[in-house]
Write a protein that holds these residues in place. Structure first.
Motif, PDB file in Angstrom:
ATOM      1  N   THR A 168      33.869  36.724  59.970  1.00  0.00           N
ATOM      2  CA  THR A 168      33.206  37.092  58.713  1.00  0.00           C
ATOM      3  C   THR A 168      31.800  37.626  58.991  1.00  0.00           C
ATOM      4  O   THR A 168      31.338  37.608  60.132  1.00  0.00           O
TER       5      THR A 168
ATOM      6  N   LEU B 200      43.908  39.808  51.324  1.00  0.00           N
ATOM      7  CA  LEU B 200      42.667  40.440  50.898  1.00  0.00           C
ATOM      8  C   LEU B 200      42.054  41.232  52.045  1.00  0.00           C
ATOM      9  O   LEU B 200      41.477  42.307  51.856  1.00  0.00           O
TER      10      LEU B 200
ATOM     11  N   ALA C 100      41.059  46.085  53.795  1.00  0.00           N
ATOM     12  CA  ALA C 100      39.663  45.985  53.352  1.00  0.00           C
ATOM     13  C   ALA C 100      38.725  46.840  54.207  1.00  0.00           C
ATOM     14  O   ALA C 100      37.515  46.837  53.995  1.00  0.00           O
TER      15      ALA C 100
ATOM     16  N   THR D 114      35.221  45.759  55.625  1.00  0.00           N
ATOM     17  CA  THR D 114      34.071  45.408  54.784  1.00  0.00           C
ATOM     18  C   THR D 114      33.943  43.903  54.559  1.00  0.00           C
ATOM     19  O   THR D 114      32.909  43.439  54.081  1.00  0.00           O
ATOM     20  N   LEU D 115      34.984  43.137  54.871  1.00  0.00           N
ATOM     21  CA  LEU D 115      34.925  41.680  54.699  1.00  0.00           C
ATOM     22  C   LEU D 115      34.685  40.972  56.022  1.00  0.00           C
ATOM     23  O   LEU D 115      34.431  39.773  56.057  1.00  0.00           O
TER      24      LEU D 115
ATOM     25  N   LEU E  57      34.546  43.183  41.000  1.00  0.00           N
ATOM     26  CA  LEU E  57      35.162  42.017  41.649  1.00  0.00           C
ATOM     27  C   LEU E  57      35.188  42.197  43.170  1.00  0.00           C
ATOM     28  O   LEU E  57      34.919  41.263  43.924  1.00  0.00           O
ATOM     29  N   MET E  58      35.497  43.421  43.608  1.00  0.00           N
ATOM     30  CA  MET E  58      35.481  43.691  45.060  1.00  0.00           C
ATOM     31  C   MET E  58      34.095  43.405  45.628  1.00  0.00           C
ATOM     32  O   MET E  58      33.959  42.797  46.688  1.00  0.00           O
TER      33      MET E  58
ATOM     34  N   GLN F 222      31.810  41.355  44.543  1.00  0.00           N
ATOM     35  CA  GLN F 222      31.540  39.914  44.586  1.00  0.00           C
ATOM     36  C   GLN F 222      32.334  39.243  45.706  1.00  0.00           C
ATOM     37  O   GLN F 222      31.844  38.320  46.352  1.00  0.00           O
ATOM     38  N   ILE F 223      33.553  39.720  45.922  1.00  0.00           N
ATOM     39  CA  ILE F 223      34.357  39.160  47.014  1.00  0.00           C
ATOM     40  C   ILE F 223      33.708  39.489  48.354  1.00  0.00           C
ATOM     41  O   ILE F 223      33.599  38.653  49.240  1.00  0.00           O
ATOM     42  N   LYS F 224      33.244  40.719  48.469  1.00  0.00           N
ATOM     43  CA  LYS F 224      32.560  41.095  49.718  1.00  0.00           C
ATOM     44  C   LYS F 224      31.356  40.176  49.952  1.00  0.00           C
ATOM     45  O   LYS F 224      31.122  39.717  51.065  1.00  0.00           O
TER      46      LYS F 224
ATOM     47  N   ALA G 110      30.963  37.172  49.123  1.00  0.00           N
ATOM     48  CA  ALA G 110      31.386  35.845  49.585  1.00  0.00           C
ATOM     49  C   ALA G 110      31.682  35.851  51.083  1.00  0.00           C
ATOM     50  O   ALA G 110      31.324  34.921  51.804  1.00  0.00           O
ATOM     51  N   PHE G 111      32.313  36.901  51.570  1.00  0.00           N
ATOM     52  CA  PHE G 111      32.668  36.995  52.988  1.00  0.00           C
ATOM     53  C   PHE G 111      31.481  37.445  53.848  1.00  0.00           C
ATOM     54  O   PHE G 111      31.449  37.195  55.044  1.00  0.00           O
TER      55      PHE G 111
ATOM     56  N   PHE H 233      32.963  51.157  48.657  1.00  0.00           N
ATOM     57  CA  PHE H 233      32.043  51.187  47.505  1.00  0.00           C
ATOM     58  C   PHE H 233      30.636  50.923  48.028  1.00  0.00           C
ATOM     59  O   PHE H 233      30.468  50.394  49.124  1.00  0.00           O
TER      60      PHE H 233
END
Lengths: 466, 466
Positions: free
Chosen positions: A173, A197, A201, A204-205, A444-445, A447-449, A451-452, A464
């Motif tokens: 991560t 997920l 990706a 990006t994560l 949402l993407m 915000q998920i990014k 987190a990781f 993005f």
């Protein structure tokens, strides 16, 4: 930054070894780009870690220094997802290239991120098995990159995308921590499937450093049919008729213009005399005589209905391969017209109307442009190629194609389609993402990014903006 | 809260209609629970929205009032994922039960979340197609619930889980917004595949209100083999040999004790005279005579190798069905011993060692406990059933099983397995999630939940605590 400080170079060398931190111009150009030629590679340096632990240490260092990193696999991407263009540190996974822990009962094998697709295909074959995800860049693309872009290819209707073959993966991560996701389990309904997920990706994560890949039973000899159809609607009828009775391995299409170019420039023979508007190429696995009989029965039905005008069926593996060339050589053939390419999809049944609309818009505005269509019609993925008229200067062609892009994506949006069916978003499609994904989805993407990758250092600016 | 205020009832009635807000004790008990009987259903009320817009409005109201909601489908869950046990508002999807937009080319169909699995199976059959995800609760489970739990079943090795058949889905998030994810596309690499995240999220990210489901070609007549093996290692050899040459549809197993119970209590015949340690049940689709010949050839090979002691092969569909009863009737048969059940998985090849270890631990501590093993061995998913000795009081049995649980999950963890292979986590497995998922993974899940559901009102307390 354009250059790393001597201190940072020393810190990186302490992690990966002296010869594994590269900052000469050639290495930067080599490791910093992909198959797109739009953005100039400009990383600050390249590191080549030799273990998962080294990847973690490099990322932890980058996080501390707030240094953006770009993971680099086989660099065969077509959306600039792996281009380091603004001073990022490239982490090349080439050295994580071991294949281990083959398990014949699971039919699975552990691959370092840097294992080349063809290396896995060959390994599978040596075990009497089969890795079915196949595409033009199999000779240099890497498993980690395949996973990060959810690579597709020519057998998707039978075997799915890369996603369908990932039994587990390890991800470093943005904080340098290691996630070990799904560990090769076939069934695991214990919480969110984070593995899914990460697939697609585009780094990006985090960085995919290892994966457990599944292998398939080896296929029997393939049989290929090439069928000439009067229109796209007939192609759809043929698809429905065959899929209802047989497990097709491929269902591709190309237009008469595509065939003309290939026949003229590759020295290939037309599959049969009569030219037709479109051609469908079908492949199935011949497991017994009954399969061949069924294929012929369905062929006759399609002819009776007027959906097929003429056709040919391969009688040997060699003949199957030569029929495939009619489809596979298109991309190389039309390269001389520096085509404007788009990799788009809609739901399968909408393809005929979608094609007609795009043609009418492009032809209306630019009657001098030739359009070559081909693609994986069995899964709704079409490749739109607009050829540059010889007389038109390249710059003017590019500029007009910019307009074409907008029109095409507006049509994609109206059809609920995808602006990137299989090539990913990267930098190249980023500005068009909103034609396929809502503002809420993109939020949402983001915000998920976060987190990781709380520091935002993992391949920033791809898919993005943060 | 235990009861809604009259104002809230009126607001809900204004959205869904007067008869669609239920707060009588029977309705609360009916809609507030699932097939588990551990937690007492205690919702504040039940609403039955009739459209996606109504679901959105109810969720928006709940978010404003900070009222937790529990989505309710067919209520056949086995992990208490759909139990409203602390005053939540139940949103039952029963009325969103229409099937529409069938598309024969895509082989897809749009289903409201409340469509019952069997309804979809029958619809597919009427169209000459097939919905392949099948399990015991198909007569009452709903598509929305299947998606939220990623339901599996008996054909997973051939057809995958529910995940593999979801071409698109609509989700009402915790803020009442509507996400339209993937829209039925077969290929779409434009950004993170959020659809995958929702599948198996047990309603904690929002409410699945609609899905586009794929259908398959109808299968030919099934052939079933039941093979007797001397040990689990032989079962694995049989699996490998068959999977390398044939596309099996099912590969199940059960122990001699399971067979004894079924024969004794269901009036079934043993498949053949000689008792063996374990039995494998294989199903394949007979597409031609060659399939049958190949199956027999592999059978003979397995006998020669000593992996199979005896076996039987079905000669008709009726016979195939009656052989299936040997496996499918186990669960019902052993219900009289109020078994302690666990739905666990490891990677397939580790199953023999895993089983031996669990047996040795349980038998060592509780030699009076009988263990019945059965399950979907082809995908590593085994069902562990410890039978209550007749003489042992239920409470004491439950208490001792609590210890068993811990031991079993410790072994699961050591084997890198899953504490919930197909039933989900819900409330029942929440305390054991850490045996399968790292603290970092659970933390990422929490952050993802927060992005979809900032107020934390969507099925809170399921899978993990906030």
């Amino acid at each position: 930054m354009s250059e790393l400080s001597p201190e940072l170079v020393a810190s990186l060398e302490a992690i990966v070894g002296k010869d594994r931190v590269l900052s000469d111009a050639d290495s930067k150009a080599h490791y910093g780009g992909d198959w797109t030629r739009v953005y100039r590679p400009a990383p600050c340096a390249v590191v080549l870690p030799g273990s998962i632990e080294q990847v973690q240490e490099v990322v932890r260092l980058a996080a501390r220094e707030n240094l953006a990193v770009v993971p680099s696999g086989g660099r065969t991407g077509l959306s600039a997802g792996a281009v380091a263009y603004r001073g990022e540190l490239v982490i090349a996974l080439d050295r994580l290239n071991s294949i281990s822990d083959f398990n014949p009962v699971e039919r699975s094998v552990r691959c370092g991120a840097g294992v080349i697709t063809e290396q896995l295909q060959n390994f599978a074959q040596e075990q009497g098995l089969f890795y079915p995800v196949d595409f033009a860049s199999a000779g240099s693309s890497q498993i980690g990159g395949n996973i990060s872009t959810n690579a597709g290819g020519i057998k998707v209707i039978r075997h799915g995308m890369t996603r369908d073959w990932v039994a587990g993966l390890k991800l470093v991560t943005g904080t340098g921590e290691l996630l070990d996701l799904n560990r090769g389990l076939m069934k695991n309904n214990a919480g969110y499937d984070l593995r899914q997920l990460v697939i697609g990706a585009e780094g990006t994560l985090g960085i995919v450093v290892e994966a457990t890949m599944r292998l398939a039973r080896p296929p029997q000899d393939p049989v290929v049919l090439v069928l000439g159809t009067p229109d796209m609607a007939s192609v759809m009828e043929v698809l429905e008729v065959y899929q209802k009775r047989m497990d097709l391995q491929a269902f591709e299409f190309f237009s008469e213009l595509a065939l003309q170019k290939v026949v003229e420039h590759q020295g290939l023979q037309r599959p049969f005399e009569s030219p037709t508007e479109f051609y469908a190429l079908l492949e199935f696995e011949q497991r017994s005589e009954a399969d061949m009989e069924l294929a012929m029965e369905l062929f006759e039905h399609c002819v009776e209905q007027g959906w097929v005008i003429d056709g040919v069926i391969s009688q040997s593996v060699a003949q199957a391969e030569s029929l495939w060339r009619l489809r596979e050589d298109i991309s190389e053939t039309i390269a001389r017209w520096t085509p404007y390419k788009n990799d788009i999809s809609t739901t399968v049944s909408k393809v005929p109307a979608f094609l007609a609309e795009v043609e009418s818009v492009v032809n209306g505005a630019y009657p001098d442009f030739e359009i070559v269509w081909f693609g994986h019609i069995g899964d709704g993925n079409v490749h739109l190629n607009v050829l540059k008229p010889d007389a038109l200067p390249k710059a003017e062609f590019q500029q007009r194609c910019g307009e074409v892009s907008r029109w095409v994506f507006e049509i994609v949006q109206r059809y609920g389609g995808s602006v990137s069916a299989e090539h990913g978003v990267g930098l190249l499609k980023k500005d068009y993402l909103h034609y396929s994904r809502s503002a809420l989805e993109v939020d949402l993407m983001r915000q998920i990014k976060r987190a990781f990758d709380p520091a935002g250092i993992m391949n920033p600016g791809k898919i993005f903006d943060l």
